[in-house]
Design an enzyme around this catalytic site. Structure first.
Site, PDB file in Angstrom:
ATOM      1  N   GLU A  22      40.868  30.462  40.651  1.00  0.00           N
ATOM      2  CA  GLU A  22      41.217  31.873  40.472  1.00  0.00           C
ATOM      3  C   GLU A  22      40.614  32.699  41.600  1.00  0.00           C
ATOM      4  OE1 GLU A  22      40.106  35.683  37.652  1.00  0.00           O
ATOM      5  OE2 GLU A  22      39.992  33.684  36.758  1.00  0.00           O
ATOM      6  N   ARG A  67      39.644  41.251  44.631  1.00  0.00           N
ATOM      7  CA  ARG A  67      38.549  42.215  44.779  1.00  0.00           C
ATOM      8  C   ARG A  67      38.139  42.411  46.226  1.00  0.00           C
ATOM      9  NH1 ARG A  67      34.473  40.252  39.901  1.00  0.00           N
ATOM     10  NH2 ARG A  67      36.100  39.939  38.316  1.00  0.00           N
ATOM     11  N   LYS A  94      42.588  35.036  27.988  1.00  0.00           N
ATOM     12  CA  LYS A  94      41.258  35.147  28.569  1.00  0.00           C
ATOM     13  C   LYS A  94      40.414  36.040  27.661  1.00  0.00           C
ATOM     14  CE  LYS A  94      39.032  37.264  32.648  1.00  0.00           C
ATOM     15  NZ  LYS A  94      39.264  37.714  34.033  1.00  0.00           N
TER      16      LYS A  94
END
Length: 213
Positions: A47, A51, A134
């Site tokens: 993943e 960011r 999640k």
């Protein structure tokens, strides 16, 4: 892609290994080497969080690594869905869930691991068709006991907890029936990335890959 199909594909990806590395990468030039180390250690699902300015280029580079399945994390908008699919992401992860983001992902055939932290959020996603979710942020929302409690009345949902997951508490999560895998950043710490110590990262990945069974 229907929500049910998207969730089924996300489940396949989550079952590849007990840990999904959550990666914040600032330099695309090291992306391929980093991915190769993690995949070699037994963690094929990666993943890459959106960011950093380099995130899309990082996804492009990691997508070239044989045996890897690269996804994008921190997806917040439909525009981000479009961008990560174009970059080669095979799945998406979001900290929460909105109708607009989920609809965009479904239209783009991007399997999603949508985030939830409360029973109502879990129920809403399940109602839409997402059985694999999640749980985020895991530690400050009660950790393993909270997931166990939610799972009692909602047994059809499987979770990938992320946020505060460590090598020390990961086994507790992974011992639970409604935990499919965990997400963690400890397998690729910034100091080892900066040092380009790919062997050390590969070893951390190998240790993480052995956490379940």
């Amino acid at each position: 892609m229907t929500p049910e199909a998207a969730s089924a594909e996300a489940e396949k990806i989550c079952r590849l290994a007990p840990v999904v590395p959550v990666l914040v990468v600032h330099d695309a030039s090291i992306a391929r080497a980093l991915a190769e180390a993690l995949v070699a250690g037994g963690l094929p699902a990666l993943e890459v969080t959106l960011r950093t300015p380099a995130a899309l280029d990082v996804i492009r580079e990691m997508a070239k690594v044989e045996g890897g399945v690269v996804g994008a994390g921190s997806i917040l908008t439909p525009a981000a869905v479009t961008a990560v699919v174009a970059a080669g992401a095979k799945f998406g992860v979001s900290p929460g869930a909105t109708d607009t983001v989920l609809s965009a992902a479904e239209q783009a055939d991007l399997p999603m691991l949508p985030g939830a932290a409360t029973a109502s959020e879990v129920m809403a996603l399940l109602e839409r068709g997402y059985r694999v979710q999640k749980f985020f942020p895991a530690s400050i929302n009660g950790g393993a006991p909270a997931i166990k409690a939610i799972g009692a009345p909602i047994p059809d949902v499987m979770f990938c907890p992320t946020g505060g997951v460590t090598p020390e508490n990961a086994p507790e999560y992974l011992s639970m029936k409604n935990i499919i895998c965990v997400g963690g950043s400890w397998v690729a710490p910034q100091n080892l990335i900066d040092a380009k110590d790919w062997k050390a990262i590969e070893e951390l990945a190998r240790e993480a890959a052995s956490l379940r069974g």
